[in-house]
Design a protein around this motif. Structure first.
Motif, PDB file in Angstrom:
ATOM      1  N   ILE A  97       0.833  -1.198   0.000  1.00 39.22           N
ATOM      2  CA  ILE A  97       0.000   0.000   0.000  1.00 39.22           C
ATOM      3  C   ILE A  97       0.872   1.253   0.000  1.00 39.22           C
ATOM      4  CG2 ILE A  97      -1.666   1.338   1.357  1.00 39.22           C
ATOM      5  CD1 ILE A  97      -2.783  -1.376   2.323  1.00 39.22           C
ATOM      6  N   LEU A  98       1.879   1.261   0.866  1.00 39.18           N
ATOM      7  CA  LEU A  98       2.773   2.420   0.931  1.00 39.18           C
ATOM      8  C   LEU A  98       3.542   2.591  -0.369  1.00 39.18           C
ATOM      9  CD1 LEU A  98       4.151   1.978   4.579  1.00 39.18           C
ATOM     10  CD2 LEU A  98       2.388   3.568   3.790  1.00 39.18           C
ATOM     11  N   LYS A 132       3.440   5.753  -3.005  1.00 41.96           N
ATOM     12  CA  LYS A 132       4.691   6.421  -3.374  1.00 41.96           C
ATOM     13  C   LYS A 132       4.895   6.417  -4.894  1.00 41.96           C
ATOM     14  CE  LYS A 132       7.248   5.473   0.907  1.00 41.96           C
ATOM     15  NZ  LYS A 132       8.376   4.726   1.525  1.00 41.96           N
ATOM     16  N   ALA A 133       4.341   5.400  -5.550  1.00 43.40           N
ATOM     17  CA  ALA A 133       4.524   5.275  -6.997  1.00 43.40           C
ATOM     18  C   ALA A 133       3.840   6.395  -7.768  1.00 43.40           C
ATOM     19  CB  ALA A 133       4.002   3.922  -7.476  1.00 43.40           C
ATOM     20  N   VAL A 134       2.951   7.133  -7.112  1.00 46.14           N
ATOM     21  CA  VAL A 134       2.255   8.242  -7.789  1.00 46.14           C
ATOM     22  C   VAL A 134       3.261   9.252  -8.334  1.00 46.14           C
ATOM     23  CG1 VAL A 134       0.657  10.161  -7.456  1.00 46.14           C
ATOM     24  CG2 VAL A 134       0.159   7.965  -6.429  1.00 46.14           C
ATOM     25  N   LYS A 135       4.375   9.430  -7.625  1.00 45.05           N
ATOM     26  CA  LYS A 135       5.363  10.421  -8.082  1.00 45.05           C
ATOM     27  C   LYS A 135       5.947  10.040  -9.444  1.00 45.05           C
ATOM     28  CE  LYS A 135       9.256   8.265  -5.607  1.00 45.05           C
ATOM     29  NZ  LYS A 135      10.242   8.420  -4.524  1.00 45.05           N
ATOM     30  N   LEU A 136       5.897   8.745  -9.789  1.00 47.45           N
ATOM     31  CA  LEU A 136       6.458   8.301 -11.064  1.00 47.45           C
ATOM     32  C   LEU A 136       5.685   8.859 -12.254  1.00 47.45           C
ATOM     33  CD1 LEU A 136       7.190   4.533 -10.237  1.00 47.45           C
ATOM     34  CD2 LEU A 136       8.812   6.440 -10.282  1.00 47.45           C
ATOM     35  N   TYR A 145      10.791 -10.601 -12.305  1.00 46.25           N
ATOM     36  CA  TYR A 145      10.472 -10.089 -10.971  1.00 46.25           C
ATOM     37  C   TYR A 145      10.202  -8.580 -11.012  1.00 46.25           C
ATOM     38  CZ  TYR A 145      11.201 -14.382  -8.368  1.00 46.25           C
ATOM     39  OH  TYR A 145      11.054 -15.636  -7.853  1.00 46.25           O
ATOM     40  N   LEU A 146      10.881  -7.873 -11.896  1.00 51.16           N
ATOM     41  CA  LEU A 146      10.604  -6.453 -12.080  1.00 51.16           C
ATOM     42  C   LEU A 146       9.161  -6.247 -12.547  1.00 51.16           C
ATOM     43  CD1 LEU A 146      11.679  -3.451 -12.383  1.00 51.16           C
ATOM     44  CD2 LEU A 146      12.085  -4.046 -14.770  1.00 51.16           C
ATOM     45  N   GLU A 147       8.739  -7.046 -13.537  1.00 50.89           N
ATOM     46  CA  GLU A 147       7.370  -6.956 -14.038  1.00 50.89           C
ATOM     47  C   GLU A 147       6.358  -7.289 -12.951  1.00 50.89           C
ATOM     48  OE1 GLU A 147       6.508  -8.106 -18.383  1.00 50.89           O
ATOM     49  OE2 GLU A 147       8.209  -9.367 -17.845  1.00 50.89           O
ATOM     50  N   ASN A 148       6.664  -8.313 -12.137  1.00 53.73           N
ATOM     51  CA  ASN A 148       5.740  -8.705 -11.072  1.00 53.73           C
ATOM     52  C   ASN A 148       5.566  -7.588 -10.042  1.00 53.73           C
ATOM     53  OD1 ASN A 148       5.269 -11.235 -12.162  1.00 53.73           O
ATOM     54  ND2 ASN A 148       6.869 -12.234 -10.971  1.00 53.73           N
ATOM     55  N   ARG A 149       6.673  -6.910  -9.705  1.00 49.06           N
ATOM     56  CA  ARG A 149       6.571  -5.794  -8.756  1.00 49.06           C
ATOM     57  C   ARG A 149       5.729  -4.665  -9.340  1.00 49.06           C
ATOM     58  NH1 ARG A 149      12.098  -6.963  -8.215  1.00 49.06           N
ATOM     59  NH2 ARG A 149      12.688  -5.141  -9.426  1.00 49.06           N
ATOM     60  N   HIS A 150       5.945  -4.403 -10.615  1.00 51.46           N
ATOM     61  CA  HIS A 150       5.168  -3.360 -11.275  1.00 51.46           C
ATOM     62  C   HIS A 150       3.684  -3.727 -11.324  1.00 51.46           C
ATOM     63  CE1 HIS A 150       8.787  -1.523 -13.661  1.00 51.46           C
ATOM     64  NE2 HIS A 150       8.931  -1.469 -12.354  1.00 51.46           N
ATOM     65  N   LYS A 151       3.387  -4.997 -11.642  1.00 55.70           N
ATOM     66  CA  LYS A 151       1.999  -5.439 -11.761  1.00 55.70           C
ATOM     67  C   LYS A 151       1.280  -5.388 -10.413  1.00 55.70           C
ATOM     68  CE  LYS A 151       2.524  -8.355 -15.856  1.00 55.70           C
ATOM     69  NZ  LYS A 151       2.548  -9.740 -16.384  1.00 55.70           N
ATOM     70  N   GLU A 152       2.015  -5.639  -9.338  1.00 56.54           N
ATOM     71  CA  GLU A 152       1.406  -5.571  -8.017  1.00 56.54           C
ATOM     72  C   GLU A 152       0.924  -4.149  -7.717  1.00 56.54           C
ATOM     73  OE1 GLU A 152       2.409  -7.495  -3.702  1.00 56.54           O
ATOM     74  OE2 GLU A 152       4.007  -6.304  -4.613  1.00 56.54           O
ATOM     75  N   ILE A 153       1.752  -3.177  -8.037  1.00 58.51           N
ATOM     76  CA  ILE A 153       1.369  -1.776  -7.816  1.00 58.51           C
ATOM     77  C   ILE A 153       0.263  -1.356  -8.780  1.00 58.51           C
ATOM     78  CG2 ILE A 153       2.199   0.605  -7.979  1.00 58.51           C
ATOM     79  CD1 ILE A 153       4.878  -0.387  -6.888  1.00 58.51           C
ATOM     80  N   GLN A 154       0.355  -1.800 -10.022  1.00 55.75           N
ATOM     81  CA  GLN A 154      -0.708  -1.499 -10.985  1.00 55.75           C
ATOM     82  C   GLN A 154      -2.032  -2.114 -10.535  1.00 55.75           C
ATOM     83  OE1 GLN A 154       0.920  -3.101 -14.600  1.00 55.75           O
ATOM     84  NE2 GLN A 154       2.712  -1.774 -14.483  1.00 55.75           N
ATOM     85  N   GLY A 155      -1.958  -3.332  -9.962  1.00 56.42           N
ATOM     86  CA  GLY A 155      -3.158  -3.992  -9.470  1.00 56.42           C
ATOM     87  C   GLY A 155      -3.818  -3.223  -8.343  1.00 56.42           C
ATOM     88  N   PHE A 156      -2.996  -2.584  -7.506  1.00 50.15           N
ATOM     89  CA  PHE A 156      -3.514  -1.762  -6.412  1.00 50.15           C
ATOM     90  C   PHE A 156      -4.382  -0.637  -6.969  1.00 50.15           C
ATOM     91  CE2 PHE A 156      -3.173   2.069  -3.843  1.00 50.15           C
ATOM     92  CZ  PHE A 156      -3.440   1.621  -2.563  1.00 50.15           C
TER      93      PHE A 156
END
Length: 252
Positions: free
Chosen positions: A54-55, A59-63, A132-143
């Motif tokens: 969640i955090l 934080k990814a909003v700044k991207l 693993y990079l894609e998986n981390r990105h997809k987790e945040i996108q899923g949020f």
């Protein structure tokens, strides 16, 4: 600063405010609707994801405001330069060049090649890191995708609550207006959460993630081609397949 993001947010806010009218803003503020829509959406997010995700997602909003220069043409030219060095001086000469690179992914691949790692193992290591990079990105996108779906859903819950309150007390005219306000404004809040915030953020993050993944795929193919000892001209033609027709013309 990503001007497209800024223009989109300002334009969306301006469209909403113009439609409401500055003099009518107080009529569109309903505390109960805020609690139902925003509180309900946030509660689902906390139920669905661990706190660290969640955090990280907030934080990814700044991207979306940052200009990320994923330049495939530059990377291809760099790989061709590396292939020329390897062809003239050998693979070991790439180690010195690797230490001057800013991209950790490309540097890691070069050092694996210099160390004499088997090509299939190099591909496996690089693709695993990319996965693993894609998986981390997809987790945040899923949020953000979940937020986009839950905003309107909780807006509908608020609407149902408001209608029930209104129908339960039809004899009191003063209560009908307040209940109807909750019913309608929660739907508006839910739509704003989804269409003004969550869905655009998710879309921009997906775009940036796709560009980064493509760039790293170019690096993997280029490095493996260098390790295989292919001609720099052949490597160039192979990597240009990753470019759009317009990019290819600009490259040439």
């Amino acid at each position: 600063m990503d001007l497209a993001t800024l223009i989109g947010l300002i334009g969306g806010a301006a469209a909403i405010l113009y439609g409401i009218g500055f003099g009518n803003l107080r009529q569109f503020w309903e505390v109960a609707s805020v609690f139902i829509t925003i509180g309900g959406t946030v509660s689902v997010l906390f139920t669905s994801y661990p706190l660290k995700t969640i955090l990280a997602s907030f934080k990814a909003v700044k991207l979306i405001f940052m200009v990320t220069n994923f330049n495939e043409t530059f990377v291809i030219k760099k790989i061709i330069e590396l292939s020329n060095i390897a062809r003239k001086e050998g693979l070991l000469a790439l180690e010195e060049v690797a230490n001057e690179l800013d991209d950790d992914f490309l540097k890691k691949g070069i050092l694996l090649i210099v160390d004499g790692t088997d090509p299939e193992l190099v591909r496996s290591i690089m693709e695993t890191e990319l996965s693993y990079l894609e998986n981390r990105h997809k987790e945040i996108q899923g949020f953000w995708d979940l937020m986009g779906s839950q905003g309107p859903a909780w807006g509908m819950i608020g609407t149902i609550i408001g209608l029930i309150l209104m129908l339960a007390d039809m004899d009191d005219p003063s209560a009908i207006g307040a209940a109807m306000a909750v019913a309608l404004i929660t739907t508006l809040y839910g739509s704003i959460i989804a269409n003004f915030l969550a869905i655009p953020v998710c879309a921009k993050l997906k775009y940036k993630s796709g560009a980064e993944v493509l760039l790293k795929e170019v690096m993997i193919e280029g490095l493996l081609s260098i390790q295989a000892g292919e001609n720099p001209r052949v490597i160039e033609e192979k990597l240009k397949a990753f470019l759009s027709p317009t990019q290819r013309r600009m490259f040439d």
